[in-house]
Scaffold this motif. Structure first.
Motif, mmCIF file in Angstrom:
data_model
loop_
_atom_site.group_PDB
_atom_site.id
_atom_site.type_symbol
_atom_site.label_atom_id
_atom_site.label_comp_id
_atom_site.label_asym_id
_atom_site.label_seq_id
_atom_site.Cartn_x
_atom_site.Cartn_y
_atom_site.Cartn_z
ATOM 1 N N GLY A 50 4.923 70.682 25.134
ATOM 2 C CA GLY A 50 5.847 71.753 25.508
ATOM 3 C C GLY A 50 7.306 71.397 25.456
ATOM 4 O O GLY A 50 8.165 72.255 25.681
ATOM 5 N N VAL A 51 7.651 70.145 25.170
ATOM 6 C CA VAL A 51 9.038 69.736 24.932
ATOM 7 C C VAL A 51 9.074 68.933 23.644
ATOM 8 O O VAL A 51 8.101 68.258 23.306
ATOM 9 C CB VAL A 51 9.626 68.909 26.091
ATOM 10 C CG1 VAL A 51 9.826 69.760 27.330
ATOM 11 C CG2 VAL A 51 8.760 67.696 26.404
ATOM 12 N N HIS A 79 4.151 73.775 18.842
ATOM 13 C CA HIS A 79 3.957 74.201 20.228
ATOM 14 C C HIS A 79 3.188 75.521 20.256
ATOM 15 O O HIS A 79 3.756 76.582 20.002
ATOM 16 C CB HIS A 79 5.298 74.372 20.944
ATOM 17 C CG HIS A 79 5.160 74.669 22.408
ATOM 18 N ND1 HIS A 79 6.230 74.965 23.208
ATOM 19 C CD2 HIS A 79 4.076 74.718 23.224
ATOM 20 C CE1 HIS A 79 5.817 75.187 24.438
ATOM 21 N NE2 HIS A 79 4.506 75.048 24.471
ATOM 22 N N PRO A 80 1.889 75.483 20.561
ATOM 23 C CA PRO A 80 1.138 76.735 20.753
ATOM 24 C C PRO A 80 1.507 77.351 22.102
ATOM 25 O O PRO A 80 1.292 76.738 23.147
ATOM 26 C CB PRO A 80 -0.323 76.268 20.759
ATOM 27 C CG PRO A 80 -0.307 74.823 20.362
ATOM 28 C CD PRO A 80 1.035 74.306 20.705
ATOM 29 N N THR A 104 8.455 73.048 14.837
ATOM 30 C CA THR A 104 9.806 72.493 15.003
ATOM 31 C C THR A 104 10.070 71.409 13.953
ATOM 32 O O THR A 104 10.136 70.221 14.276
ATOM 33 C CB THR A 104 9.987 71.919 16.414
ATOM 34 O OG1 THR A 104 9.004 70.889 16.646
ATOM 35 C CG2 THR A 104 9.832 73.001 17.474
ATOM 36 N N PRO A 105 10.245 71.800 12.703
ATOM 37 C CA PRO A 105 10.478 70.803 11.652
ATOM 38 C C PRO A 105 11.874 70.196 11.734
ATOM 39 O O PRO A 105 12.802 70.803 12.275
ATOM 40 C CB PRO A 105 10.311 71.619 10.367
ATOM 41 C CG PRO A 105 10.682 73.015 10.751
ATOM 42 C CD PRO A 105 10.241 73.174 12.172
ATOM 43 N N HIS A 164 14.239 75.007 20.189
ATOM 44 C CA HIS A 164 12.957 75.112 20.894
ATOM 45 C C HIS A 164 13.100 74.775 22.369
ATOM 46 O O HIS A 164 12.660 75.523 23.242
ATOM 47 C CB HIS A 164 11.924 74.186 20.256
ATOM 48 C CG HIS A 164 10.669 74.042 21.069
ATOM 49 N ND1 HIS A 164 10.547 73.108 22.085
ATOM 50 C CD2 HIS A 164 9.490 74.722 21.038
ATOM 51 C CE1 HIS A 164 9.364 73.217 22.639
ATOM 52 N NE2 HIS A 164 8.694 74.181 22.020
ATOM 53 N N ASP A 165 13.723 73.648 22.653
ATOM 54 C CA ASP A 165 13.798 73.199 24.044
ATOM 55 C C ASP A 165 14.658 74.123 24.894
ATOM 56 O O ASP A 165 14.360 74.356 26.069
ATOM 57 C CB ASP A 165 14.335 71.771 24.104
ATOM 58 C CG ASP A 165 13.265 70.752 23.721
ATOM 59 O OD1 ASP A 165 12.154 71.167 23.344
ATOM 60 O OD2 ASP A 165 13.547 69.542 23.806
ATOM 61 N N LYS A 166 15.708 74.674 24.306
ATOM 62 C CA LYS A 166 16.536 75.627 25.049
ATOM 63 C C LYS A 166 15.764 76.920 25.303
ATOM 64 O O LYS A 166 15.762 77.461 26.419
ATOM 65 C CB LYS A 166 17.819 75.935 24.287
ATOM 66 C CG LYS A 166 18.831 76.752 25.106
ATOM 67 C CD LYS A 166 20.172 76.820 24.420
ATOM 68 C CE LYS A 166 21.195 77.520 25.293
ATOM 69 N NZ LYS A 166 21.487 76.795 26.545
#
Length: 282
Positions: A98-99, A121-122, A147-148, A180-182
């Motif tokens: 998830g991160v 991330h599913p 997240t490539p 993604h993380d944001k």
């Protein structure tokens, strides 16, 4: 379609087990490693996997075209560092973590040049854990985020898209590691903070006798794995703190409007939230 591939699931929990079941329907070979013998025995008995082990099995690892890590984020980097000597040349490694900011660069920097790691991330799950609760139907309404980085090939990205289609995700999209993380800090982590805070704000055991659907819906995700989510929150601390601060400011603004009996401001907030929520109903 992706054909005739061998997948190794490392960490056969809810997500790993659900992915194993979904991929098995396409006649791929599915292997698994998990420290829990009951999980491996259950998956073998139910035909979820073809082979499994509770220990590091060099032969099993070496047969896999694709390795999917279901490990906790704090473990995944070390696991790859210690076991990549067993990877098949050309193996693709991915995850369900998830991160991403805390792990992707580290993994790509240590990984053998003849293998490739791409973050995935599913956005799916349940409020229960373990392969015994696995069900590929959890992917049907869900998003799959890829997240490539500039170290990933188009072939790997295309493969993950096809894998996502086989697993029947509702939507497959790409974000950078930072995006993604944001985004996940707001959509997932903040919502868990809110649910936990709602449950912790009142210790009455009698609430269950009077509650309605709104409270049940808002607190559904308050049943939470304290070890995993503490790791996730700490690894995305800066983004999550920013989102919490913005949320607290919005709560305080609403409280101020209520205290001043500013009904027009309250109505406008209701109108804005209703309009924004409609985007999710399409």
């Amino acid at each position: 379609m992706i054909k005739d591939k061998s997948f190794l699931i490392v960490g056969l929990g809810l997500l790993g087990g659900s992915m194993a079941m979904g991929l098995k329907k396409w006649n791929h070979r599915i292997y698994a490693i998990d420290i829990d013998k009951n999980a491996i025995d259950y998956a073998l008995e139910k035909g979820i996997i073809d082979e499994g082990s509770t220990e590091i099995d060099a032969d099993l690892i070496g047969k896999a075209d694709v390795i999917i890590s279901g490990l906790y984020p704090a473990l995944i980097v070390d696991w790859i560092a210690e076991n990549q000597k067993y990877f098949k040349s050309g193996a693709l490694i991915t995850d369900v973590t998830g991160v991403k900011g805390a792990i992707v660069d580290k993994i790509q920097n240590i990984l053998r040049p003849d293998c490739e790691f791409i973050g995935v991330h599913p956005m799916a799950g349940k409020e229960v854990s373990g392969v015994q609760h696995a069900d590929p139907a959890i992917f049907l309404p869900a998003n799959l985020i890829i997240t490539p980085t500039d170290k990933n090939t188009q072939q790997a990205i295309d493969f993950i898209y096809e894998m996502g289609k086989e697993l029947r995700f509702n939507n497959i999209c790409q974000l950078s590691v930072e995006e993604h993380d944001k985004m996940i800090g707001y959509l997932s982590q903040l919502t868990h903070v809110i649910a936990v805070s709602l449950m912790n704000a009142n210790d009455s055991k009698e609430l269950v006798q009077y509650t309605g659907d709104s409270f049940r819906d808002l607190t559904r995700i308050a049943k939470i794995n304290e070890h995993l989510w503490t790791e996730l929150f700490m690894m995305n601390k800066a983004n999550l703190v920013e989102h919490i601060e913005n949320f607290v400011n919005e709560i305080n603004d609403f409280k101020d409007a209520l205290q001043r009996e500013d009904t027009e401001k309250m109505k406008q907030k209701f109108i804005t939230s209703t309009q924004r929520r409609k985007y999710f109903d399409k």
